[in-house]
Design a protein around this motif. Structure first.
Motif, PDB file in Angstrom:
ATOM      1  N   ARG A 533       0.855  -1.180   0.000  1.00  0.00           N
ATOM      2  CA  ARG A 533       0.000   0.000   0.000  1.00  0.00           C
ATOM      3  C   ARG A 533       0.894   1.234   0.000  1.00  0.00           C
ATOM      4  NH1 ARG A 533      -2.371  -3.604   3.566  1.00  0.00           N
ATOM      5  NH2 ARG A 533      -4.510  -4.223   3.043  1.00  0.00           N
ATOM      6  N   PRO A 534       1.033   1.902  -1.139  1.00  0.00           N
ATOM      7  CA  PRO A 534       1.892   3.098  -1.207  1.00  0.00           C
ATOM      8  C   PRO A 534       1.421   4.159  -0.220  1.00  0.00           C
ATOM      9  CG  PRO A 534       1.254   2.355  -3.400  1.00  0.00           C
ATOM     10  CD  PRO A 534       0.417   1.575  -2.427  1.00  0.00           C
ATOM     11  N   ASP A 535       2.379   4.751   0.489  1.00  0.00           N
ATOM     12  CA  ASP A 535       2.038   5.733   1.518  1.00  0.00           C
ATOM     13  C   ASP A 535       1.611   7.067   0.920  1.00  0.00           C
ATOM     14  OD1 ASP A 535       2.627   3.913   3.497  1.00  0.00           O
ATOM     15  OD2 ASP A 535       4.746   4.481   3.558  1.00  0.00           O
ATOM     16  N   ARG A 536       2.328   7.493  -0.127  1.00  0.00           N
ATOM     17  CA  ARG A 536       2.080   8.829  -0.647  1.00  0.00           C
ATOM     18  C   ARG A 536       1.625   8.761  -2.096  1.00  0.00           C
ATOM     19  NH1 ARG A 536       7.172  12.362   1.819  1.00  0.00           N
ATOM     20  NH2 ARG A 536       6.821  11.858   4.020  1.00  0.00           N
ATOM     21  N   ARG A 537       2.510   9.248  -2.990  1.00  0.00           N
ATOM     22  CA  ARG A 537       2.151   9.300  -4.401  1.00  0.00           C
ATOM     23  C   ARG A 537       2.177   7.913  -5.026  1.00  0.00           C
ATOM     24  NH1 ARG A 537       6.095  14.465  -5.776  1.00  0.00           N
ATOM     25  NH2 ARG A 537       5.208  15.869  -4.217  1.00  0.00           N
ATOM     26  N   ARG A 538       1.397   7.760  -6.062  1.00  0.00           N
ATOM     27  CA  ARG A 538       1.274   6.459  -6.710  1.00  0.00           C
ATOM     28  C   ARG A 538       1.619   6.571  -8.186  1.00  0.00           C
ATOM     29  NH1 ARG A 538      -2.577   2.822  -4.005  1.00  0.00           N
ATOM     30  NH2 ARG A 538      -3.002   3.650  -1.913  1.00  0.00           N
ATOM     31  N   PHE A 539       2.108   5.468  -8.739  1.00  0.00           N
ATOM     32  CA  PHE A 539       2.344   5.395 -10.178  1.00  0.00           C
ATOM     33  C   PHE A 539       1.004   5.263 -10.892  1.00  0.00           C
ATOM     34  CE2 PHE A 539       6.404   3.918  -8.474  1.00  0.00           C
ATOM     35  CZ  PHE A 539       7.299   4.619  -9.269  1.00  0.00           C
ATOM     36  N   THR A 540       0.899   5.872 -12.046  1.00  0.00           N
ATOM     37  CA  THR A 540      -0.331   5.767 -12.822  1.00  0.00           C
ATOM     38  C   THR A 540      -0.442   4.387 -13.457  1.00  0.00           C
ATOM     39  OG1 THR A 540       0.678   6.566 -14.876  1.00  0.00           O
ATOM     40  CG2 THR A 540      -0.193   8.232 -13.356  1.00  0.00           C
ATOM     41  N   ARG A 541      -1.638   4.035 -13.851  1.00  0.00           N
ATOM     42  CA  ARG A 541      -1.856   2.741 -14.515  1.00  0.00           C
ATOM     43  C   ARG A 541      -1.039   2.651 -15.799  1.00  0.00           C
ATOM     44  NH1 ARG A 541      -7.053   1.860 -16.526  1.00  0.00           N
ATOM     45  NH2 ARG A 541      -6.788  -0.393 -16.310  1.00  0.00           N
ATOM     46  N   GLU A 542      -0.969   3.755 -16.531  1.00  0.00           N
ATOM     47  CA  GLU A 542      -0.211   3.748 -17.783  1.00  0.00           C
ATOM     48  C   GLU A 542       1.270   3.495 -17.531  1.00  0.00           C
ATOM     49  OE1 GLU A 542      -2.377   6.678 -20.877  1.00  0.00           O
ATOM     50  OE2 GLU A 542      -1.636   7.664 -19.066  1.00  0.00           O
ATOM     51  N   TYR A 543       1.793   4.107 -16.489  1.00  0.00           N
ATOM     52  CA  TYR A 543       3.218   3.930 -16.204  1.00  0.00           C
ATOM     53  C   TYR A 543       3.506   2.492 -15.779  1.00  0.00           C
ATOM     54  CZ  TYR A 543       7.926   5.449 -15.066  1.00  0.00           C
ATOM     55  OH  TYR A 543       9.285   5.608 -15.069  1.00  0.00           O
ATOM     56  N   ILE A 544       2.635   1.911 -14.973  1.00  0.00           N
ATOM     57  CA  ILE A 544       2.813   0.516 -14.549  1.00  0.00           C
ATOM     58  C   ILE A 544       2.751  -0.412 -15.758  1.00  0.00           C
ATOM     59  CG2 ILE A 544       1.751  -1.374 -13.267  1.00  0.00           C
ATOM     60  CD1 ILE A 544       3.269   0.523 -11.511  1.00  0.00           C
ATOM     61  N   ALA A 545       1.828  -0.145 -16.683  1.00  0.00           N
ATOM     62  CA  ALA A 545       1.720  -0.976 -17.887  1.00  0.00           C
ATOM     63  C   ALA A 545       2.991  -0.888 -18.718  1.00  0.00           C
ATOM     64  CB  ALA A 545       0.507  -0.545 -18.709  1.00  0.00           C
ATOM     65  N   LEU A 546       3.498   0.330 -18.924  1.00  0.00           N
ATOM     66  CA  LEU A 546       4.737   0.504 -19.690  1.00  0.00           C
ATOM     67  C   LEU A 546       5.908  -0.154 -18.969  1.00  0.00           C
ATOM     68  CD1 LEU A 546       4.364   4.211 -20.876  1.00  0.00           C
ATOM     69  CD2 LEU A 546       4.434   2.189 -22.347  1.00  0.00           C
ATOM     70  N   ALA A 547       5.978  -0.009 -17.644  1.00  0.00           N
ATOM     71  CA  ALA A 547       7.074  -0.616 -16.883  1.00  0.00           C
ATOM     72  C   ALA A 547       7.035  -2.134 -16.989  1.00  0.00           C
ATOM     73  CB  ALA A 547       6.995  -0.183 -15.422  1.00  0.00           C
ATOM     74  N   SER A 548       5.845  -2.709 -16.933  1.00  0.00           N
ATOM     75  CA  SER A 548       5.724  -4.167 -17.048  1.00  0.00           C
ATOM     76  C   SER A 548       6.207  -4.646 -18.409  1.00  0.00           C
ATOM     77  CB  SER A 548       4.266  -4.581 -16.825  1.00  0.00           C
ATOM     78  OG  SER A 548       3.805  -4.157 -15.561  1.00  0.00           O
ATOM     79  N   VAL A 549       5.855  -3.916 -19.455  1.00  0.00           N
ATOM     80  CA  VAL A 549       6.281  -4.300 -20.802  1.00  0.00           C
ATOM     81  C   VAL A 549       7.792  -4.145 -20.957  1.00  0.00           C
ATOM     82  CG1 VAL A 549       6.127  -3.676 -23.246  1.00  0.00           C
ATOM     83  CG2 VAL A 549       4.051  -3.808 -21.851  1.00  0.00           C
ATOM     84  N   PHE A 550       8.346  -3.052 -20.439  1.00  0.00           N
ATOM     85  CA  PHE A 550       9.791  -2.840 -20.563  1.00  0.00           C
ATOM     86  C   PHE A 550      10.572  -3.876 -19.747  1.00  0.00           C
ATOM     87  CE2 PHE A 550       8.796   0.894 -22.806  1.00  0.00           C
ATOM     88  CZ  PHE A 550       9.962   1.397 -23.365  1.00  0.00           C
ATOM     89  N   LEU A 551      10.018  -4.321 -18.621  1.00  0.00           N
ATOM     90  CA  LEU A 551      10.675  -5.388 -17.868  1.00  0.00           C
ATOM     91  C   LEU A 551      10.655  -6.695 -18.661  1.00  0.00           C
ATOM     92  CD1 LEU A 551      12.057  -6.217 -15.254  1.00  0.00           C
ATOM     93  CD2 LEU A 551       9.800  -6.711 -14.283  1.00  0.00           C
ATOM     94  N   LEU A 552       9.547  -6.968 -19.330  1.00  0.00           N
ATOM     95  CA  LEU A 552       9.476  -8.153 -20.189  1.00  0.00           C
ATOM     96  C   LEU A 552      10.459  -8.048 -21.357  1.00  0.00           C
ATOM     97  CD1 LEU A 552       5.615  -8.813 -20.312  1.00  0.00           C
ATOM     98  CD2 LEU A 552       7.355 -10.147 -19.114  1.00  0.00           C
ATOM     99  N   LEU A 553      10.662  -6.833 -21.856  1.00  0.00           N
ATOM    100  CA  LEU A 553      11.650  -6.641 -22.922  1.00  0.00           C
ATOM    101  C   LEU A 553      13.058  -6.952 -22.421  1.00  0.00           C
ATOM    102  CD1 LEU A 553      10.390  -3.371 -24.675  1.00  0.00           C
ATOM    103  CD2 LEU A 553      10.487  -5.662 -25.662  1.00  0.00           C
ATOM    104  N   ASP A 554      13.347  -6.589 -21.177  1.00  0.00           N
ATOM    105  CA  ASP A 554      14.643  -6.934 -20.594  1.00  0.00           C
ATOM    106  C   ASP A 554      14.829  -8.447 -20.534  1.00  0.00           C
ATOM    107  OD1 ASP A 554      15.983  -4.588 -20.251  1.00  0.00           O
ATOM    108  OD2 ASP A 554      15.376  -4.273 -18.181  1.00  0.00           O
ATOM    109  N   VAL A 555      13.771  -9.141 -20.133  1.00  0.00           N
ATOM    110  CA  VAL A 555      13.834 -10.604 -20.082  1.00  0.00           C
ATOM    111  C   VAL A 555      14.010 -11.167 -21.488  1.00  0.00           C
ATOM    112  CG1 VAL A 555      12.559 -12.699 -19.493  1.00  0.00           C
ATOM    113  CG2 VAL A 555      12.448 -10.702 -17.981  1.00  0.00           C
ATOM    114  N   ALA A 556      13.284 -10.595 -22.445  1.00  0.00           N
ATOM    115  CA  ALA A 556      13.398 -11.057 -23.837  1.00  0.00           C
ATOM    116  C   ALA A 556      14.797 -10.832 -24.379  1.00  0.00           C
ATOM    117  CB  ALA A 556      12.368 -10.337 -24.701  1.00  0.00           C
ATOM    118  N   ALA A 557      15.457  -9.758 -23.948  1.00  0.00           N
ATOM    119  CA  ALA A 557      16.815  -9.480 -24.410  1.00  0.00           C
ATOM    120  C   ALA A 557      17.792 -10.563 -23.967  1.00  0.00           C
ATOM    121  CB  ALA A 557      17.281  -8.125 -23.891  1.00  0.00           C
ATOM    122  N   ILE A 558      17.447 -11.272 -22.886  1.00  0.00           N
ATOM    123  CA  ILE A 558      18.288 -12.360 -22.398  1.00  0.00           C
ATOM    124  C   ILE A 558      17.998 -13.654 -23.152  1.00  0.00           C
ATOM    125  CG2 ILE A 558      18.813 -13.795 -20.375  1.00  0.00           C
ATOM    126  CD1 ILE A 558      18.147 -11.366 -18.642  1.00  0.00           C
TER     127      ILE A 558
END
Length: 764
Positions: A533-558
């Motif tokens: 439960r984030p205490d203060r500010r939160r990441f937007t849904r769009e940012y979380i979606a982009l972060a999830s995809v970019f993390l998958l891209l890192d895995v794909a790069a391996i």
């Protein structure tokens, strides 16, 4: 020492008890219209006068570059910003948007005059006079529109409080870039790297002081991260008075071609020829500042790119607290690719700045509605036309993130997710926010995703003979055809090779594990955010979606063969951490907080309250020491830094080598036969001087050379070849490269020396 600094700070505050305010020198859009208009006209008149002087041979060395750079990269954008009635923005945002808009206007203007003016029998659209008149005319038109749309700004304008800016910590920060400037002078002229080593130590101290929450105030974090960014970039960019690196050589080739012919040949079949960041921006900057392209690429581009750290700090600050935003940015600029690789990737530097501006606009609450849509389209256009690789990668990420957010927001998934999180007692978690479809989207919308995707494909299908589309199809076919057979093969996947292949020394092995730990922190940070439960500010849904995809891209790069090597694994990772860096900070603090809890009984309350941040700061300090090559240099290990090392293994050149290559430029055609043969370092030197070469990096050429000599191509040798008697060749096999050596006598025994100046030789 700390007591002295504190006393000096207190004395400065006592002296400035009376606040002194000056006009905000960046937010021109908030000035009274008369002041704004007269300033624009004054700079415009000064530029026209300096241009007129230049045409008759009168040059003002310092004033012309400064005025030309400001006019090209700031003035049109700030006028357009005011035309859009965008006022009272954060000073940093105003600067960033103005620079982005100015570069985009230069792109559009350069493209249009290149198409239209030849139809009007004006054969040189990229001449200094034409470019100056065109840009000042566009700015004048925007000023008129601004006046017509002026809605009556209040008299009160934004001001700077001098006593808050001219503090001892801030003034100390402003001095740090000079260590990079003077340090490179010492390296270039006297081969002394002591000042650059001290520079790295100073930057390390900044991270530690922030971690301890000492001396560097929170309102100065933005200044500190910008200073760190520009210092790291300058300490590599200013090494040698010549261009150095790989891609920059080809970029310089096409920018030079535009300047020489004063027109852009849109049909030349080459990926770089389709990038307006090279064929438009670089020639325009060179013409308006009277700087040679070498210094446009070595100085102006890094200065522009250094602002990405400011943009990302603002992006992260929107969603996290200030220290986490600082740590995230510090990790981003500490990674060696940022200052050792990006300085010879001019087109990607500009494209990444536009990506950061899109992210900033996505999170902005000050710009909404039609104005945000216009700016997103404008920055999207500028990013696409800046670099093909980043555009196609972001296009794929946009589509995937858009699909992900649609699935997450669908009724069945939302209902199942809400029920599951309720059972797990995680109803207020980050994942619960992500599954809530009520949040308004700005960038992951059908109109923007379709626009970005279509424009990317269409642009690179039409310009440069469609070479980019051909390259993308070739890479895609290679990945698909080898997907099963070479999955996770270290020879085919650079990412996997980075993890499993042997390093040069135990210290390089330590760096590899530091790199892996940063990735582990990213994974832990994203998971911890989603299920806490984030205490203060939160990441937007769009940012979380982009972060999830970019993390998958890192895995794909391996795992995926030939994916990371399409750019290089270092560039691939550097792109992904633009989005993922905040989760590195979250993950690091999560891990170190757990460690802090284990030591709770042995630490005082005061120590515990800052210990996790301090530990993360120390980790970042060590990370920077390894990435800059500081550790390898002081331990006499195999160096990775061209700035700190005196070794000749890097693509940096001396006067005699440049003279030899320039002699060849006068005696060898750029595109004709016979072609010159040279090694990895020599080929870059030849291309830098517009001389064609035959690449010994190609395995076929290398195989010909190690077999009984039958090759009769001319041979170019540089200083290292002459000194060591060895030609060093990097041979690419699958997605990995290997270094091989050839004896010079093997290549020269059937050739005659036709040129020598003591530092370079040519054989025929």
């Amino acid at each position: 020492m700390s007591l002295m600094i504190r006393r000096l700070t207190d004395e400065m505050e006592d002296v400035h008890k009376t606040d002194i305010h000056i006009r905000n020198l960046i937010s021109w859009n908030d000035w009274k219209f008369f002041d704004f208009f007269t300033t624009i006209i004054g700079i415009q008149a000064l530029l026209l006068v300096l241009t007129a002087f230049g045409t008759v041979g009168i040059h003002v060395p310092l004033l012309r570059p400064v005025v030309g750079f400001i006019y090209c990269c700031f003035v049109p954008g700030i006028v357009l910003l005011r035309t859009l009635n965008l006022h009272h923005l954060c000073t940093a945002d105003t600067l960033l948007y103005s620079i982005g808009l100015s570069i985009g206007i230069v792109y559009l203007l350069g493209f249009c005059i290149n198409i239209i003016l030849p139809l009007l029998n004006i054969a040189s659209p990229f001449s200094t006079v034409v470019l100056t008149l065109a840009l000042t005319s566009v700015t004048a038109i925007l000023c008129i529109l601004c006046w017509l749309r002026e809605s009556g700004m209040p008299d009160k304008t934004c001001k700077w409080q001098v006593t808050k800016i001219l503090t001892v910590p801030n003034m100390s920060l402003f001095l740090i870039p000079f260590t990079a400037i003077f340090g490179t002078v010492l390296v270039n002229n006297y081969y002394m790297n002591h000042l650059l080593l001290a520079m790295v130590v100073i930057l390390v101290l900044i991270a530690i002081l922030v971690g301890l929450d000492r001396y560097v105030r929170r309102e100065s974090y933005l200044i500190a991260i910008f200073i760190t960014s520009v210092t790291l970039l300058l300490h590599t960019a200013l090494i040698t008075p010549f261009l150095w690196g790989w891609d920059i050589v080809n970029e310089n080739f096409y920018a030079t071609a535009v300047l020489q012919h004063q027109i852009w040949d849109i049909g030349i079949f080459d990926n770089v020829n389709g990038c307006l960041s090279i064929v438009v921006l670089a020639p325009v900057l060179s013409q308006l500042t009277e700087l040679p392209l070498t210094w446009v690429f070595k100085l102006l581009y890094p200065l522009i790119f250094s602002l990405i750290a400011v943009a990302l700090y603002r992006v992260y600050q929107h969603q996290t607290e200030d220290r986490i935003a600082f740590f995230a940015c510090f990790m981003f600029v500490s990674y060696f690719q940022y200052y050792s690789g990006m300085v010879f990737l001019a087109r990607q530097m500009i494209a990444e700045l536009f990506l950061a501006l899109l992210l900033l606009l996505m999170l902005s609450t000050a710009i909404t509605g039609g104005k945000r849509a216009f700016l997103m389209g404008f920055f999207g256009f500028a990013m696409i036309t800046s670099h093909y690789g980043l555009s196609y990668l972001f296009m794929a990420a946009l589509v995937a993130a858009w699909v992900l957010i649609l699935i997450a927001g669908s009724r069945p998934v939302s209902a199942i997710g809400a029920w599951t999180l309720d059972r797990l007692k995680r109803t207020g978690s980050g994942l619960a926010d992500f599954l809530d479809p009520q949040e308004k989207r700005t960038i992951l919308t059908a109109p923007f995703v379709i626009f970005f995707s279509l424009f990317t494909v269409v642009w690179y299908s039409l310009v440069a003979g469609g070479s980019v589309l051909t390259t993308i199809m070739r890479i895609g076919n290679k990945i698909v055809s080898n997907f099963i057979g070479e999955m996770a093969d270290p020879a085919a996947s650079q990412g996997m090779g980075t993890i499993v292949l042997e390093t040069a020394s135990p210290l390089h092995e330590v760096w590899k594990y530091l790199f892996l730990i940063t990735n582990l922190f990213i994974v832990i940070g994203l998971v911890a955010y989603l299920f806490s439960r984030p205490d203060r500010r939160r990441f937007t849904r769009e940012y979380i979606a982009l972060a999830s995809v970019f993390l998958l891209l890192d895995v794909a790069a391996i795992a995926v063969p030939y994916l990371a090597s399409a750019l290089s694994v270092e560039r691939f990772y550097q792109i992904t951490i633009i989005i993922l860096s905040p989760f590195f900070a979250y993950g690091g603090l999560t891990v170190f907080s757990a460690a802090e809890n284990l030591l709770r009984g042995t630490l005082s309350w005061t120590m515990r309250s800052c210990h996790a941040h301090a530990m993360l700061a120390v980790f970042l300090a060590v990370f920077l020491l390894f990435n800059t090559g500081f550790i390898y240099e002081v331990t006499a290990d195999r160096s990775t830094s061209m700035a700190l090392s005196s070794l000749d293994d890097f693509p940096k050149y001396n006067e005699r080598e440049m003279t030899g290559a320039q002699w060849l430029h006068l005696h060898a055609s750029v595109e004709g036969d016979p072609r010159l043969l040279s090694d990895t370092k020599g080929e870059l030197l030849l291309r830098l001087n517009l001389v064609d070469w035959r690449d010994m990096d190609q395995k076929e050429t290398y195989d010909e050379l190690i077999s009984p000599p039958t090759n009769v191509d001319p041979l170019f040798l540089h200083s290292v070849n002459i000194k060591t008697g060895v030609v060093r060749v990097t041979v690419l096999e699958k997605a990995t490269s290997s270094n091989r050596k050839l004896n010079v006598t093997r290549l020269t025994h059937d050739r005659s020396k036709i040129y020598s100046n003591g530092g370079s030789e040519t054989y025929l």
